[in-house]
Design a protein around this motif. Sequence first.
Motif, PDB file in Angstrom:
ATOM      1  N   GLU A   1       0.812  -1.220   0.000  1.00 49.99           N
ATOM      2  CA  GLU A   1       0.000   0.000   0.000  1.00 49.99           C
ATOM      3  C   GLU A   1       0.847   1.273   0.000  1.00 49.99           C
ATOM      4  OE1 GLU A   1       0.467  -1.309   4.317  1.00 49.99           O
ATOM      5  OE2 GLU A   1       0.040  -2.280   2.397  1.00 49.99           O
TER       6      GLU A   1
ATOM      7  N   ASP B   1       2.723  -0.316  -7.949  1.00 47.59           N
ATOM      8  CA  ASP B   1       2.418  -1.608  -7.351  1.00 47.59           C
ATOM      9  C   ASP B   1       2.482  -2.758  -8.347  1.00 47.59           C
ATOM     10  OD1 ASP B   1       0.169  -0.644  -8.633  1.00 47.59           O
ATOM     11  OD2 ASP B   1      -1.244  -1.217  -7.065  1.00 47.59           O
TER      12      ASP B   1
ATOM     13  N   THR C   1      -2.085  -6.599   3.432  1.00 43.77           N
ATOM     14  CA  THR C   1      -2.314  -5.159   3.274  1.00 43.77           C
ATOM     15  C   THR C   1      -3.649  -4.846   3.928  1.00 43.77           C
ATOM     16  OG1 THR C   1      -2.283  -3.349   1.641  1.00 43.77           O
ATOM     17  CG2 THR C   1      -3.511  -5.327   1.045  1.00 43.77           C
TER      18      THR C   1
ATOM     19  N   HIS D   1      -0.157   5.911   3.039  1.00 38.53           N
ATOM     20  CA  HIS D   1      -0.499   4.925   2.025  1.00 38.53           C
ATOM     21  C   HIS D   1      -0.793   5.604   0.694  1.00 38.53           C
ATOM     22  CE1 HIS D   1      -2.037   2.003   5.380  1.00 38.53           C
ATOM     23  NE2 HIS D   1      -0.725   2.235   5.439  1.00 38.53           N
TER      24      HIS D   1
ATOM     25  N   ARG E   1      -2.328   3.980  -1.646  1.00 43.66           N
ATOM     26  CA  ARG E   1      -3.678   3.485  -1.883  1.00 43.66           C
ATOM     27  C   ARG E   1      -3.942   2.357  -0.889  1.00 43.66           C
ATOM     28  NH1 ARG E   1      -0.228   0.950  -4.089  1.00 43.66           N
ATOM     29  NH2 ARG E   1       0.279   2.429  -5.769  1.00 43.66           N
ATOM     30  N   GLU E   2      -5.214   2.009  -0.722  1.00 41.40           N
ATOM     31  CA  GLU E   2      -5.601   0.797  -0.016  1.00 41.40           C
ATOM     32  C   GLU E   2      -6.534   0.012  -0.928  1.00 41.40           C
ATOM     33  OE1 GLU E   2      -7.121   1.876   3.822  1.00 41.40           O
ATOM     34  OE2 GLU E   2      -5.151   2.496   4.567  1.00 41.40           O
ATOM     35  N   TYR E   3      -6.622  -1.295  -0.709  1.00 41.72           N
ATOM     36  CA  TYR E   3      -7.253  -2.187  -1.674  1.00 41.72           C
ATOM     37  C   TYR E   3      -8.540  -2.814  -1.161  1.00 41.72           C
ATOM     38  CZ  TYR E   3      -2.588  -2.180  -3.834  1.00 41.72           C
ATOM     39  OH  TYR E   3      -1.396  -1.815  -4.406  1.00 41.72           O
TER      40      TYR E   3
END
Length: 255
Positions: free
Chosen positions: A105, A110, A131, A144, A146-148
């Motif tokens: 993250e 990525d 993550t 971060h 991004r987060e998923y």
Amino acid sequence: MSKGIATAERVSLSASDNFVYQRSLLAYHKAAEIVSGDVLEIGTGTGYGVSIIAPKAMRFITIDKKLPAAHDCGDGNVEYYEATVPPIPADNNSFDYVVCFQVIEHIKKDLEFVREVHRVLKPRGKFIVTTPNVLMSLTRNPYHVREYLADELKNILECEFSQVEALGVSGNERVMKYYNKNRRSVKLITSVDFFDLQHRLPRQMLQLPYDVLNRFNRWRLLRKNRKLTTSITMDDYSIGPVSDECFDLFFVATK
């Protein structure tokens, strides 16, 4: 802990971090049930997982952008390197397993990172990655990139890997009691953000205030709920099929 990692983003042994530390510990113990041979960890952090993984490996290589303060963990089969990824400073087909907890993250590229992990793994090697589950995040984390969602992480791994097992780290009633107290506390703090600056400002500008408020909030929760906070153990978490309510995504991808 070294000066370079004195941040709420790095899990510490402080009682205020116990909620996060115990589920991170579970991820290492689960990985230790899987790994063998030549193992690479990307994102060593403070190094608390080294003594868990190293005894299961023939050779254990750890990489982090800042080395942990102490390098005396393990059984003499551990090598520490300082590097920023991607790229990964290793030859093709070098490792049987790559372990990477709470790192992807933070990485801007990525997909390039996933390709690099695939490159350094031996055929049929496995990538064990965790993550945060964005659905359980209480606020924007400016550290971060991004987060998923579970499907998002699965899709990016399937771009390179032939098989992806989607698991998640969930908590029991004790864990959820703490989580709900934390959620109310965070909501109170963010209620004064009248202009929604947490989502409007560049994330780099928000890192210092986030770090201060995050640490303050954890200490406040500890002070008001010491018994609950300190009573949480690794056994209060479990790893099973991924769900919307899991705290972390725990995926195992096979080359």
